[in-house]
Motif scaffolding. Sequence first.
Motif, PDB file in Angstrom:
ATOM      1  N   HIS A  26       0.799  -1.228   0.000  1.00 35.04           N
ATOM      2  CA  HIS A  26       0.000   0.000   0.000  1.00 35.04           C
ATOM      3  C   HIS A  26       0.830   1.275   0.000  1.00 35.04           C
ATOM      4  CE1 HIS A  26      -4.243  -1.371   0.657  1.00 35.04           C
ATOM      5  NE2 HIS A  26      -3.606  -2.503   0.943  1.00 35.04           N
ATOM      6  N   ALA A  27       2.135   1.191   0.171  1.00 41.95           N
ATOM      7  CA  ALA A  27       2.966   2.402   0.213  1.00 41.95           C
ATOM      8  C   ALA A  27       4.357   2.078  -0.317  1.00 41.95           C
ATOM      9  CB  ALA A  27       3.051   2.955   1.639  1.00 41.95           C
ATOM     10  N   LEU A  28       4.930   3.038  -1.063  1.00 43.50           N
ATOM     11  CA  LEU A  28       6.277   2.897  -1.604  1.00 43.50           C
ATOM     12  C   LEU A  28       7.012   4.223  -1.476  1.00 43.50           C
ATOM     13  CD1 LEU A  28       5.620   0.925  -4.923  1.00 43.50           C
ATOM     14  CD2 LEU A  28       6.780   0.027  -2.905  1.00 43.50           C
ATOM     15  N   ARG A  29       8.319   4.128  -1.318  1.00 35.10           N
ATOM     16  CA  ARG A  29       9.149   5.334  -1.292  1.00 35.10           C
ATOM     17  C   ARG A  29      10.584   4.948  -1.585  1.00 35.10           C
ATOM     18  NH1 ARG A  29       7.917  10.438  -1.809  1.00 35.10           N
ATOM     19  NH2 ARG A  29       6.075   9.937  -0.556  1.00 35.10           N
ATOM     20  N   PHE A  30      11.211   5.667  -2.532  1.00 35.55           N
ATOM     21  CA  PHE A  30      12.650   5.522  -2.746  1.00 35.55           C
ATOM     22  C   PHE A  30      13.376   6.455  -1.787  1.00 35.55           C
ATOM     23  CE2 PHE A  30      11.143   3.991  -6.864  1.00 35.55           C
ATOM     24  CZ  PHE A  30      11.994   2.919  -7.100  1.00 35.55           C
ATOM     25  N   CYS A  31      14.520   6.037  -1.332  1.00 38.19           N
ATOM     26  CA  CYS A  31      15.338   6.921  -0.493  1.00 38.19           C
ATOM     27  C   CYS A  31      16.706   7.052  -1.124  1.00 38.19           C
ATOM     28  CB  CYS A  31      15.422   6.410   0.943  1.00 38.19           C
ATOM     29  SG  CYS A  31      16.324   4.871   1.162  1.00 38.19           S
ATOM     30  N   ARG A  32      17.521   7.910  -0.546  1.00 36.96           N
ATOM     31  CA  ARG A  32      18.805   8.261  -1.126  1.00 36.96           C
ATOM     32  C   ARG A  32      19.666   7.032  -1.326  1.00 36.96           C
ATOM     33  NH1 ARG A  32      21.405  12.093   3.223  1.00 36.96           N
ATOM     34  NH2 ARG A  32      19.326  13.000   3.002  1.00 36.96           N
ATOM     35  N   GLU A  33      20.678   7.183  -2.173  1.00 36.13           N
ATOM     36  CA  GLU A  33      21.533   6.053  -2.513  1.00 36.13           C
ATOM     37  C   GLU A  33      22.238   5.490  -1.296  1.00 36.13           C
ATOM     38  OE1 GLU A  33      24.236   7.225  -5.481  1.00 36.13           O
ATOM     39  OE2 GLU A  33      22.742   7.331  -7.088  1.00 36.13           O
ATOM     40  N   ASP A  34      22.388   4.188  -1.312  1.00 36.92           N
ATOM     41  CA  ASP A  34      23.157   3.514  -0.283  1.00 36.92           C
ATOM     42  C   ASP A  34      24.640   3.802  -0.529  1.00 36.92           C
ATOM     43  OD1 ASP A  34      24.372   1.860   1.495  1.00 36.92           O
ATOM     44  OD2 ASP A  34      23.383   0.020   0.848  1.00 36.92           O
ATOM     45  N   PRO A  35      25.315   4.471   0.407  1.00 33.75           N
ATOM     46  CA  PRO A  35      26.722   4.836   0.180  1.00 33.75           C
ATOM     47  C   PRO A  35      27.608   3.640  -0.125  1.00 33.75           C
ATOM     48  CG  PRO A  35      25.829   5.966   2.106  1.00 33.75           C
ATOM     49  CD  PRO A  35      24.825   4.951   1.698  1.00 33.75           C
ATOM     50  N   SER A  36      27.290   2.481   0.431  1.00 34.26           N
ATOM     51  CA  SER A  36      28.139   1.314   0.227  1.00 34.26           C
ATOM     52  C   SER A  36      27.883   0.617  -1.102  1.00 34.26           C
ATOM     53  CB  SER A  36      27.925   0.306   1.368  1.00 34.26           C
ATOM     54  OG  SER A  36      26.573  -0.168   1.373  1.00 34.26           O
ATOM     55  N   GLN A  37      26.689   0.859  -1.706  1.00 34.08           N
ATOM     56  CA  GLN A  37      26.341   0.139  -2.921  1.00 34.08           C
ATOM     57  C   GLN A  37      26.122   1.053  -4.119  1.00 34.08           C
ATOM     58  OE1 GLN A  37      23.022  -2.421  -2.120  1.00 34.08           O
ATOM     59  NE2 GLN A  37      23.930  -3.290  -0.289  1.00 34.08           N
ATOM     60  N   GLY A  38      25.856   2.339  -3.891  1.00 34.89           N
ATOM     61  CA  GLY A  38      25.653   3.257  -4.994  1.00 34.89           C
ATOM     62  C   GLY A  38      24.315   3.118  -5.675  1.00 34.89           C
ATOM     63  N   HIS A  39      23.349   2.489  -5.031  1.00 34.42           N
ATOM     64  CA  HIS A  39      22.021   2.307  -5.580  1.00 34.42           C
ATOM     65  C   HIS A  39      20.986   2.869  -4.607  1.00 34.42           C
ATOM     66  CE1 HIS A  39      23.018  -0.427  -8.965  1.00 34.42           C
ATOM     67  NE2 HIS A  39      24.019  -0.796  -8.184  1.00 34.42           N
ATOM     68  N   PRO A  40      19.854   3.373  -5.126  1.00 34.40           N
ATOM     69  CA  PRO A  40      18.812   3.813  -4.204  1.00 34.40           C
ATOM     70  C   PRO A  40      18.185   2.624  -3.497  1.00 34.40           C
ATOM     71  CG  PRO A  40      18.007   3.864  -6.465  1.00 34.40           C
ATOM     72  CD  PRO A  40      19.472   3.553  -6.535  1.00 34.40           C
ATOM     73  N   LEU A  41      17.641   2.862  -2.337  1.00 34.84           N
ATOM     74  CA  LEU A  41      16.900   1.845  -1.600  1.00 34.84           C
ATOM     75  C   LEU A  41      15.417   2.072  -1.831  1.00 34.84           C
ATOM     76  CD1 LEU A  41      18.829   1.889   1.813  1.00 34.84           C
ATOM     77  CD2 LEU A  41      19.140   0.305  -0.104  1.00 34.84           C
ATOM     78  N   LEU A  42      14.659   1.007  -1.782  1.00 37.46           N
ATOM     79  CA  LEU A  42      13.212   1.089  -1.939  1.00 37.46           C
ATOM     80  C   LEU A  42      12.550   0.638  -0.649  1.00 37.46           C
ATOM     81  CD1 LEU A  42      10.694   1.537  -3.696  1.00 37.46           C
ATOM     82  CD2 LEU A  42      10.908  -0.847  -4.457  1.00 37.46           C
ATOM     83  N   LEU A  43      11.633   1.458  -0.156  1.00 37.95           N
ATOM     84  CA  LEU A  43      10.881   1.137   1.051  1.00 37.95           C
ATOM     85  C   LEU A  43       9.445   0.810   0.667  1.00 37.95           C
ATOM     86  CD1 LEU A  43      12.118   4.197   3.154  1.00 37.95           C
ATOM     87  CD2 LEU A  43      13.190   1.954   2.983  1.00 37.95           C
ATOM     88  N   SER A  44       8.889  -0.241   1.265  1.00 41.90           N
ATOM     89  CA  SER A  44       7.510  -0.623   0.985  1.00 41.90           C
ATOM     90  C   SER A  44       6.757  -0.859   2.283  1.00 41.90           C
ATOM     91  CB  SER A  44       7.465  -1.893   0.116  1.00 41.90           C
ATOM     92  OG  SER A  44       7.952  -3.021   0.833  1.00 41.90           O
ATOM     93  N   GLY A  45       5.489  -0.422   2.294  1.00 42.13           N
ATOM     94  CA  GLY A  45       4.613  -0.654   3.433  1.00 42.13           C
ATOM     95  C   GLY A  45       3.470  -1.555   3.021  1.00 42.13           C
ATOM     96  N   SER A  46       3.141  -2.530   3.855  1.00 41.70           N
ATOM     97  CA  SER A  46       2.190  -3.559   3.453  1.00 41.70           C
ATOM     98  C   SER A  46       0.981  -3.611   4.369  1.00 41.70           C
ATOM     99  CB  SER A  46       2.876  -4.930   3.430  1.00 41.70           C
ATOM    100  OG  SER A  46       3.302  -5.294   4.737  1.00 41.70           O
ATOM    101  N   LEU A  47      -0.002  -4.384   3.917  1.00 41.21           N
ATOM    102  CA  LEU A  47      -1.242  -4.568   4.671  1.00 41.21           C
ATOM    103  C   LEU A  47      -0.996  -5.230   6.016  1.00 41.21           C
ATOM    104  CD1 LEU A  47      -4.393  -4.408   4.558  1.00 41.21           C
ATOM    105  CD2 LEU A  47      -4.348  -6.688   3.524  1.00 41.21           C
ATOM    106  N   SER A  48       0.065  -6.005   6.112  1.00 46.98           N
ATOM    107  CA  SER A  48       0.388  -6.714   7.353  1.00 46.98           C
ATOM    108  C   SER A  48       0.997  -5.810   8.417  1.00 46.98           C
ATOM    109  CB  SER A  48       1.341  -7.872   7.064  1.00 46.98           C
ATOM    110  OG  SER A  48       2.571  -7.392   6.552  1.00 46.98           O
TER     111      SER A  48
END
Length: 420
Positions: free
Chosen positions: A117-139
């Motif tokens: 039900h919810a998604l958000r990208f956050c800033r790049e992971d300094p150790s990996q150089g890729h953005p992180l994805l956050l997800s919120g669920s019904l549970s």
Amino acid sequence: MKTALEEGTETGHGHGPLLCSSGTPLPGSSPVLPSTQFCSPNDQCPAPGSGSALTPTGSWLRFFDSQHLAPGFWLQLLVLLLCRPAPMPSSSLATPAQRLPAPDPQFVLRGTRSAVHALRFCREDPSQGHPLLLSGSLSGLVHIWSLQTWRTLATLDGHGGQCVTWLQTLPHGHQLLSQGRDLRLCLWDLAEGRNTVVNSVCLKSVGFCRSSVLATAQPRWLLAMPGKGNDEVEILEMPSKTSVCTLKPGAGAKPGMPMCLELWQATPSSRPHLLAGFEDGSVVLWDVSERKVCSRIACHTEPVMALGLDSQEARGVSGSAGKALAVWTLDEQQALKVCRTRELTNPGIADLTIRPDCKLLATAGWDHRVRIFHWKTMKPLAVLGFHTAAVHCVAFASNGLLAAGSGDQRISVWSLYPGT
């Protein structure tokens, strides 16, 4: 003296060679032809003496008097049949969007074990150089996904098994806000691998309205959330949780419950404003500093489920439970005005988002589809039909990646129009 073309057009019985609109004789035509009808001015005729094949665009001659067939009639008929335009293939009648197959997701994330039900990208992971994805669920869980390994890095449990409806990262350090149906807003500290709740706010309204934040002077920020009253919005200064004001739609107005909120300010030195979409289909603009309604427009006939704002262009868009997107502008007098609407095939927009470069708009539909529009023109660009249940949320990353979360317990990640 009339030409053969003029004579044939007037009488329908020209006694000369067959002519098209430019007066050019048809190849192999006979000097005698009863009861003829000439081609229209839009037909294309060959240049005299060119010998090139005819490429007509309209109907050629028709013959009706079968009892007085002239010598060479069958040769003329054969020539005319060969000159008929070939039928256009059905594929050439399709638009480019219809001809091109829909793209596949770059990757599909599974493992939430409940509707997303919810998604958000956050800033790049300094150790990996890729953005992180956050997800919120019904549970009630929040998953943190690595877009390098496509696996979960951590799982946050702070809402007692109640659905997570909204996620927002803060610009001041590695902090995350999550809103749940348990009437709590949780502030998480994610720095250095931590995943603890450091603060929380109790919501005063049970509803589907997602909150909104606006970063001000560091480390302070404003939080807009549904108020205690049915049609109220409360503004808090965080992290102190100091009440700034309670905004009401005005005397006599009965817009119902707020369904979506958007705090914004044109420049860092300007006053903050709040946009709110309401249950009656209206969008209201407040000046937060003066606690007053600046403008109100009726955009939809159904509840406004999501809205987005391009603050640089003072232009926004809203989607509702109905079958239309509404695009509106904000003038220098802080007045809202609907400038266009875009009809949809099926009703129900659960969420929408504008890409950070303000070139694309993505919508999440109840009809299981994600739709992509060119933001400036609202031209439809793509329909992504991967999911098998309602799409509840969409989010863009700073690098252009698009994520969509659905009731089918999957998150699709797409790379669309990179670099456009």
